[in-house]
Design an enzyme around this catalytic site. Structure first.
Site, PDB file in Angstrom:
ATOM      1  N   GLU A  60       0.812  -1.217   0.000  1.00 55.99           N
ATOM      2  CA  GLU A  60       0.000   0.000   0.000  1.00 55.99           C
ATOM      3  C   GLU A  60       0.847   1.270   0.000  1.00 55.99           C
ATOM      4  O   GLU A  60       0.492   2.268  -0.646  1.00 55.99           O
ATOM      5  CB  GLU A  60      -0.943  -0.015   1.208  1.00 55.99           C
ATOM      6  N   HIS A 129     -11.007  -6.385   8.356  1.00 52.34           N
ATOM      7  CA  HIS A 129     -11.723  -6.077   7.118  1.00 52.34           C
ATOM      8  C   HIS A 129     -12.985  -5.268   7.385  1.00 52.34           C
ATOM      9  O   HIS A 129     -13.890  -5.255   6.552  1.00 52.34           O
ATOM     10  CB  HIS A 129     -12.118  -7.364   6.380  1.00 52.34           C
TER      11      HIS A 129
END
Length: 337
Positions: A60, A129
């Site tokens: 990321e 998540h």
């Protein structure tokens, strides 16, 4: 006009902007050939080629660092962080580079990049998540933070984000990706406007960042919400029977303070609802702003209904969410004080 869920509306926004501006490029984990883990970029690589829609490694920080460089170069990158929970390795690139670029260069350079990322619970994704970290990004000067609640707004706001010359973090509540609902996980949406049912223009349109929307007018009290919680609040208002005015903030930064002040000054009562944890959540900032600007109009204390201050529970996420019953209880309490 076409009937779209939020996934389709986001895909339509990306398709529209790639067709209008060759400088718009899309990349991230699995967004190319596979079309994204939630299929938001499906078909774009086939239509526009691998130079404009391509996959990136699971890194990321590298994704965001590359996007900053692309923006300085003159492109308009739209990157996907697969889940908001995984945005933290890229946080330094957003805060130290993208957000500060315009200021540190005295306007010489900008970082016109958009970071799309699914947020919140609703898929039993557990602690890694399901987070709602929007408040962290509203604290960073130079970043803009957006969270839509329906397909129509999702497309218009995403187009505005891509066209913006500053970095925008665009949160997408995954719980309403496949269609709005009335706040209960086992019931469909009670219709309240054609846009929320998914009627979305096929062509280009934009919704200005920083403009809230009144989704229900009322005189008894004001409820502020955004993302999934807009639907929960509407269900709670029906359940409570209270004539509440419901405002969908849509954009957290810039924030439509004028709309908030006008509504609370009219009703004299306010309840703030968000899915994220309570302490230092965005609701705390809203409460402070209302107290500063509407103190002499208030008839009762400002209330918050939020997620619990606890690591995200996997098996008990529907108890973690602010639900219609918990929100309705807060509405009644605000009317009693």
């Amino acid at each position: 006009m076409s009937r779209m869920n939020m996934i389709q509306a986001i895909n339509s926004a990306l398709d529209t902007m790639m067709g209008r501006d060759e400088k718009v490029v899309i990349f991230g984990e699995d967004v190319g050939y596979f079309g994204g883990v939630f299929r938001c970029t499906a078909g774009l690589q086939k239509k526009y080629g691998k130079r404009r829609c391509f996959d990136a490694p699971i890194a990321e920080g590298g994704i965001l660092g590359t996007a900053v460089g692309m923006g300085v170069y003159g492109l308009r990158p739209v990157v996907e962080i697969q889940f908001a929970d995984y945005i933290y390795p890229a946080f330094d690139q957003l805060v130290s580079e993208a957000a500060r670029l315009r200021y540190r260069s005295a306007g010489g350079f900008t970082a016109p990049l958009t970071v799309r990322t699914p947020c919140g619970g609703g898929i039993f994704g557990g602690q890694t998540h399901s987070q709602s970290p929007e408040a962290i990004f509203t604290h960073v000067c130079g970043l803009k933070t957006v969270m839509p609640s329906n397909p129509y707004d999702a497309k218009g706001l995403l187009i505005a984000a891509i066209e913006d010359d500053d970095p925008v973090v665009f949160f997408e509540p995954k719980r309403i990706y496949n269609g709005p609902f009335d706040g209960h996980h086992d019931k469909p949406l009670t219709p309240w406007s054609k846009h929320e049912l998914g009627e979305v223009p096929d062509d280009y349109y934009r919704i200005e960042l920083g403009k809230a929307k009144t989704v229900r007018e009322g005189d008894a009290l004001t409820v502020l919400a955004y993302g999934t919680m807009v639907h929960v609040v509407l269900a709670a208002v029906i359940e409570s029977g209270i004539d509440a005015e419901v405002i969908d903030l849509r954009s957290l930064l810039p924030l439509d303070l004028d709309a908030i002040v006008a509504s609370v000054s009219k009703t004299g009562r306010c309840v703030v609802v968000h899915e994220a944890t309570r302490t230092c959540g965005f609701g705390a900032e809203l409460v402070s702003l209302i107290q500063e600007n509407c103190f002499y109009y208030l008839k009762s204390p400002i209330a918050r209904v939020t997620g619990w201050d606890t690591p995200y529970p996997h098996a008990f996420e529907w108890d973690y969410f602010p639900g219609p019953k918990r929100v309705a209880k807060a509405l009644h309490k605000a009317m009693e004080d």
